[in-house]
Design an enzyme around this catalytic site. Structure first.
Site, mmCIF file in Angstrom:
data_model
loop_
_atom_site.group_PDB
_atom_site.id
_atom_site.type_symbol
_atom_site.label_atom_id
_atom_site.label_comp_id
_atom_site.label_asym_id
_atom_site.label_seq_id
_atom_site.Cartn_x
_atom_site.Cartn_y
_atom_site.Cartn_z
ATOM 1 N N ALA A 54 97.009 18.365 36.449
ATOM 2 C CA ALA A 54 95.640 18.339 37.231
ATOM 3 C C ALA A 54 94.515 19.476 36.947
ATOM 4 O O ALA A 54 95.042 20.575 36.247
ATOM 5 C CB ALA A 54 96.010 18.706 38.748
ATOM 6 N N CYS A 55 93.266 19.183 36.347
ATOM 7 C CA CYS A 55 92.356 20.070 36.077
ATOM 8 C C CYS A 55 91.308 20.164 37.163
ATOM 9 O O CYS A 55 91.262 19.517 38.144
ATOM 10 C CB CYS A 55 91.978 19.860 34.710
ATOM 11 S SG CYS A 55 90.727 18.226 34.888
ATOM 12 N N PRO A 56 90.295 21.292 37.291
ATOM 13 C CA PRO A 56 89.314 21.549 38.375
ATOM 14 C C PRO A 56 88.534 20.338 38.333
ATOM 15 O O PRO A 56 88.360 19.913 39.559
ATOM 16 C CB PRO A 56 88.664 22.718 37.548
ATOM 17 C CG PRO A 56 89.543 23.429 36.988
ATOM 18 C CD PRO A 56 90.416 22.316 36.150
ATOM 19 N N GLY A 83 89.045 17.199 37.529
ATOM 20 C CA GLY A 83 89.529 16.146 37.626
ATOM 21 C C GLY A 83 89.387 14.653 37.100
ATOM 22 O O GLY A 83 89.675 13.889 37.418
ATOM 23 N N THR A 101 92.842 16.571 32.971
ATOM 24 C CA THR A 101 94.031 16.040 33.437
ATOM 25 C C THR A 101 94.506 14.920 32.547
ATOM 26 O O THR A 101 95.767 14.913 32.675
ATOM 27 C CB THR A 101 93.489 15.515 34.730
ATOM 28 O OG1 THR A 101 92.847 16.263 35.656
ATOM 29 C CG2 THR A 101 94.761 14.980 35.636
#
Lengths: 105, 365
Positions: free
Chosen positions: A8-10, A12, A16
């Site tokens: 999960a990345c900021p 998204g 990700t």
């Protein structure tokens, strides 16, 4: 070593999925069975099944943001890291995890 | 509650990830209303287009700060953080402490709720009251009042000073301001530096200052375009600079660049870090400086080419975008080494597994 994990990345939308791809490819190269769930902006995809989690030797949480459903991994060895940690030299990263797990046994 | 920088960042990033869809959705509704209804749309009550505009306008005006505050509080204290987080965010907006106040207030809420969870001990039969009554009520009450009386005041003063400062900049300093910001956006293709600028510019957006976001957007859209320009130049001048693998990546840069997904440049940058970064920063910062100087304003946080029509001074934005892409492409083309035929097929001599140390592993058993 059986792997499950979440990416999960900021934002998204990009890291990700790049991270997931990196882990899957590296795991394939090393011969590790591997299931990765993504929690992007669109929501949860490829949700891990209870069986996959039960069978796993290690959980990789490559996340930059809060994720949902962390309690599913209670009692499992968990590797927490940022998405960028995984992206650089993923094979080496997985090998390091394997070495640490083995040294513990 | 001890918190290191990494954790703080994770909480703020969670906030951003929840807030961005609100900004995009509401911002686009508002922008669409202005495009269709003209600048006086706010007075055309009752028309269909007014409804589109107003739905977005209301959300832009009231929802953004509460949503990021609630999401940060949620990240720190889980579900009980959401309700008081919304309250503290709304109060922050009300006292003009804005986005910054919302973030700091949310950390206060998260800390407070965790404290309550830890220290308030109720008999078992009454424990159901904690999440449904005690935490929402007392956390909202305390954090709301604290924001009104203590926390909000200095932040509001700071925000006003800062806003005045930006407004007072001369056009020369505006160029520098825009260029510095955009250099950050163009530096690491969606990485931590880019995200920091994104955070800052989105915050400005939430506070009604629309220029920084335009600078950030132009610098996010240039890298994918720039590498394509470099590709075109390499065709024209018969100087092979991309390997076959990289050409596959270049194909993705077209559509992704149009959508402002600057991350598609990462694989190209990984192969040849300094050349790509240097050219990107040069092109991005010049375009960003021009956008700021020309007063280009973006009412939305993301969306690439599709949202350009909603900009103020959209024509100038396009000029800056094209100019920046051409500059980056040209610089990159000139910096890039000529590849031999073998290198084009087999890739440049780079092997990521040999050159890069894997990150440290920490396992929690």
């Amino acid at each position: 070593m059986r792997i499950v994990g979440i990416t999960a990345c900021p934002t998204g939308i990009a890291h990700t999925y790049i991270t997931k791809q990196k882990i899957v490819e590296a795991a394939k190269e090393c011969g590790f069975p591997c299931h990765i769930e993504t929690q992007g902006t669109i929501g949860v995809e490829d949700e891990l099944t209870a069986q996959q989690i039960a069978e796993a030797d290690v959980v990789i949480l490559a996340v930059d943001v809060k994720i949902s459903g962390e309690n599913r991994f209670a009692g499992k060895p968990i590797v927490r890291c940022r998405t960028e940690d995984v992206m650089r030299n993923t094979v080496g990263f997985l090998k390091k995890i394997e070495a640490k797990l083995n040294s513990r046994k | 509650m001890k918190m290191n920088f990494k954790e703080i960042k994770r909480h703020v990033m969670t906030g951003i990830s929840f807030m961005v869809p609100v900004v995009v959705g509401a911002g686009l509704c508002q922008a669409l209303g202005v495009i269709l209804g003209g600048p006086n749309i706010a007075d055309q009550t009752g028309t269909f287009i007014y409804f589109i505009y107003k739905a977005g306008n209301m959300a832009m005006g009231t929802m953004i700060i509460p949503v990021i505050a609630a999401a940060i509080a949620y990240s720190i204290a889980d579900r009980p953080g959401i309700a008081p987080g919304l309250v503290v965010g709304l109060v922050s907006a009300e006292v003009k402490a804005g986005f910054l106040g919302g973030i700091l207030g949310a950390f206060f809420v998260g800390w407070l709720v965790n404290l309550m969870k830890k220290h308030i001990k109720l008999p078992k039969t009454m424990q159901g009251l904690m999440p449904i009554l005690i935490i929402p009520f007392f956390a909202s009450l305390i954090s709301g009042v604290v924001m009104f009386t203590v926390l909000g005041v200095p932040i509001a003063a700071f925000m006003k000073a800062f806003t005045d400062f930006i407004a007072s900049l001369s056009s020369g300093s505006k160029f520098v301001y825009g260029a510095v910001m955009s250099a950050g956006s163009a530096f690491d293709f969606g990485g931590p530096v880019n995200k920091t600028v994104s955070l800052y510019t989105t915050g400005m957006l939430a506070d009604g200052i629309l220029q920084p976001k335009a600078c950030h957007m132009v610098a996010c859209m240039i890298p994918p375009m720039g590498v394509l320009v470099a590709w075109a130049l390499s065709k024209i001048f018969h100087k092979p600079i991309w390997t076959n693998d990289e050409k596959e990546n270049l194909k993705a840069c077209g559509p992704m660049g149009i959508c402002m997904i600057t991350e598609c440049v990462i694989p190209l940058a990984m192969n040849d870090l300094w050349r790509v970064v240097v050219s990107s920063v040069i092109g991005g910062s010049i375009a960003g400086g021009l956008c700021m100087m020309w007063d280009v304003q973006s009412p939305v946080a993301h969306g690439g080419w599709f949202v350009i029509p909603s900009f103020t001074h959209a024509d100038k934005f396009v000029i800056a975008l094209v100019l920046g892409s051409l500059i980056m492409g040209t610089v990159l083309f000139l910096l890039k080494r000529r590849l031999s035929e073998e290198q084009v097929i087999n890739g440049s001599d780079y092997d990521p597994n040999e050159n890069q140390e894997a990150a440290d592993v920490n396992i929690e058993f």
